[in-house]
Enzyme design. Structure first.
Site, PDB file in Angstrom:
ATOM      1  N   GLY A 246      -1.329  -2.604  10.975  1.00 58.21           N
ATOM      2  CA  GLY A 246      -1.972  -2.922   9.693  1.00 58.21           C
ATOM      3  C   GLY A 246      -2.838  -4.164   9.834  1.00 58.21           C
TER       4      GLY A 246
ATOM      5  N   CYS B 285      -1.189   6.415   4.905  1.00 68.71           N
ATOM      6  CA  CYS B 285      -0.875   5.457   5.973  1.00 68.71           C
ATOM      7  C   CYS B 285       0.080   4.372   5.483  1.00 68.71           C
ATOM      8  CB  CYS B 285      -2.165   4.857   6.537  1.00 68.71           C
ATOM      9  SG  CYS B 285      -1.934   3.991   8.115  1.00 68.71           S
TER      10      CYS B 285
ATOM     11  N   ASP C  26      -9.291  -1.280   6.662  1.00 72.93           N
ATOM     12  CA  ASP C  26      -9.359  -2.037   7.922  1.00 72.93           C
ATOM     13  C   ASP C  26     -10.678  -2.770   8.019  1.00 72.93           C
ATOM     14  OD1 ASP C  26      -6.948  -1.479   9.874  1.00 72.93           O
ATOM     15  OD2 ASP C  26      -7.292   0.261   8.613  1.00 72.93           O
TER      16      ASP C  26
ATOM     17  N   LYS D 261      -7.522   4.245   7.774  1.00 76.30           N
ATOM     18  CA  LYS D 261      -6.857   5.231   8.633  1.00 76.30           C
ATOM     19  C   LYS D 261      -7.516   6.609   8.539  1.00 76.30           C
ATOM     20  CE  LYS D 261      -4.156   4.746  10.928  1.00 76.30           C
ATOM     21  NZ  LYS D 261      -4.469   4.520  12.351  1.00 76.30           N
TER      22      LYS D 261
HETATM   23  C1  RUB Z   1      -3.263   0.811   9.200  1.00 73.59           C
HETATM   24  C2  RUB Z   1      -4.176   1.091   8.062  1.00 73.59           C
HETATM   25  C3  RUB Z   1      -3.976   0.288   6.807  1.00 73.59           C
HETATM   26  C4  RUB Z   1      -4.915  -0.921   6.824  1.00 73.59           C
HETATM   27  C5  RUB Z   1      -4.603  -1.902   5.711  1.00 73.59           C
HETATM   28  O1  RUB Z   1      -3.704   1.426  10.401  1.00 73.59           O
HETATM   29  O2  RUB Z   1      -5.092   1.869   8.141  1.00 73.59           O
HETATM   30  O3  RUB Z   1      -4.289   1.042   5.675  1.00 73.59           O
HETATM   31  O4  RUB Z   1      -4.784  -1.604   8.068  1.00 73.59           O
HETATM   32  O5  RUB Z   1      -3.365  -2.527   5.915  1.00 73.59           O
HETATM   33  P1  RUB Z   1      -2.878   1.167  11.778  1.00 73.59           P
HETATM   34  P2  RUB Z   1      -3.019  -3.927   5.218  1.00 73.59           P
HETATM   35  O6  RUB Z   1      -1.489   1.657  11.543  1.00 73.59           O
HETATM   36  O7  RUB Z   1      -3.624   1.937  12.810  1.00 73.59           O
HETATM   37  O8  RUB Z   1      -2.919  -0.334  12.047  1.00 73.59           O
HETATM   38  O9  RUB Z   1      -3.187  -3.701   3.757  1.00 73.59           O
HETATM   39  O10 RUB Z   1      -1.599  -4.190   5.633  1.00 73.59           O
HETATM   40  O11 RUB Z   1      -3.972  -4.944   5.729  1.00 73.59           O
END
Ligand code: RUB
Length: 316
Positions: free
Chosen positions: A25, A135, A204, A215
């Site tokens: 994330g 995700c 992201d 994702k």
């Molecule tokens: C995680 C993903 C999350 C964003 C936002 O992808 O797509 O929706 O990173 O997360 P992966 P946050 O599992 O490939 O890292 O809100 O925690 O920043």
């Protein structure tokens, strides 16, 4: 010299953990990277200012390349190095103090903006709502937990998120928070959209045009929501904005190992495994960020207003 080597080994190790998704994330990745940089500065041997700055640069580039679609991490570690270069320090003690101060500043900003973001988002959750998410986003989950603590009664549908099943992390956390949750396979999203009131996903990366990268599968859900006339929101810090997109670069999409999709495929089979996709701003009702709920069209002004340093280069 040995200590310097030891320090950079730790940075390589953190980068590897990020690459392997042991840290997952965008927010967790950014915080982990910036903490690792501070630790590196605190622990490594001090020769002089110039060599220390070049070591920090090297460490920053090792972290930057761990996952390519992560501008939040790149912005956070760029800020760290930029502040370090522009601060007055000549000794090891001076450097350590400045480094800790920069880290504290970044963490404080993260905490304050996170609190604001989840508070704005939670107000969009009404009693009886059914929310669909995809995700695992710590921001989405914290916002849902806040809405629950504030007394809203709602349910959540979570897609399992092939190939790495981050949806299970989301589902587990929500169930533990006492939120009624249903897990579905990704391909069932359209079958369930009629019972959904709101789609909320994390991000992201956000481009200068207001498009959102999240994702893989997110853009498909946005299209389904559009077809069913269900509002689709992204909840994200403005620090996920990628300044390179202003200057014409495309956000690159991380391609992950095919083993994640099929560990022992038949010989000759090609497997594609992009980690993220792009949702066009036309399908996004709003970006819920530290400035409030904004239109994707106004992303550039919002970032300029809030984080003007995002547009500077490190040695400015
Ligand atoms: C995680 C993903 C999350 C964003 C936002 O992808 O797509 O929706 O990173 O997360 P992966 P946050 O599992 O490939 O890292 O809100 O925690 O920043």
């Amino acid at each position: 010299m040995n200590d310097v080597k030891l320090g950079i080994d730790k940075i390589v190790d953190v980068a590897e953990r990020i690459r392997r998704l042991e840290v997952q994330g965008a927010t967790n990745i950014a915080l982990t990277a910036v903490k690792a940089l501070n630790e590196y500065v605190q622990e490594s041997v001090f020769k002089d200012r110039a060599s220390k700055l070049s070591e920090v640069s090297e460490a920053r580039s090792v972290l930057s390349t761990s996952r390519e679609t992560e501008p939040y991490m790149r912005n956070a570690i760029k800020y760290f190095e930029w502040k370090l270069r522009n601060a007055n320090w000549e000794t090891r003690e001076g450097l350590r103090e400045v480094s800790k101060k920069i880290l504290d500043e970044l963490i404080l900003n993260f905490e304050k903006s996170h609190t604001a973001i989840i508070s704005f988002g939670s107000k969009r959750i009404l009693d009886g709502d059914c929310i669909l998410t995809h995700c695992h986003s710590s921001t989405v989950n914290d916002m849902l937990k806040l809405a629950k603590r504030n007394g809203s009664s709602f349910s959540v549908i979570v897609t399992e998120t092939r190939p790495l099943y981050q949806g299970r992390i989301t589902a587990r956390e929500l169930i533990e928070a006492g939120i009624e949750t249903t897990l579905i396979v990704d391909s069932a999203a359209r079958s369930f959209i009629k019972s959904v009131d709101l789609v909320i996903v994390g991000a992201d990366a956000i481009t200068s045009e207001g498009n959102v990268i999240n994702k893989i599968g997110t853009s498909m859900i946005a299209l389904i929501a559009h077809e069913a006339r269900i509002p689709f929101y992204t909840i994200s810090s403005l620090l996920k904005f990628d300044p390179q997109t202003v200057y014409g670069e495309f956000e690159s999409i991380e391609e992950r190992n095919s083993f994640e999709v099929w560990a022992d495929p038949p010989e000759g089979l090609c497997i594609a495994n992009p980690a993220f996709d792009i949702t066009k701003r036309d399908y996004i009702h709003g970006i819920i960020c530290e400035e409030g709920v904004i239109s994707p069209h106004s992303i550039l002004e919002a970032v300029y207003r809030r984080y003007p340093w995002v547009f500077t280069t490190v040695d400015n």
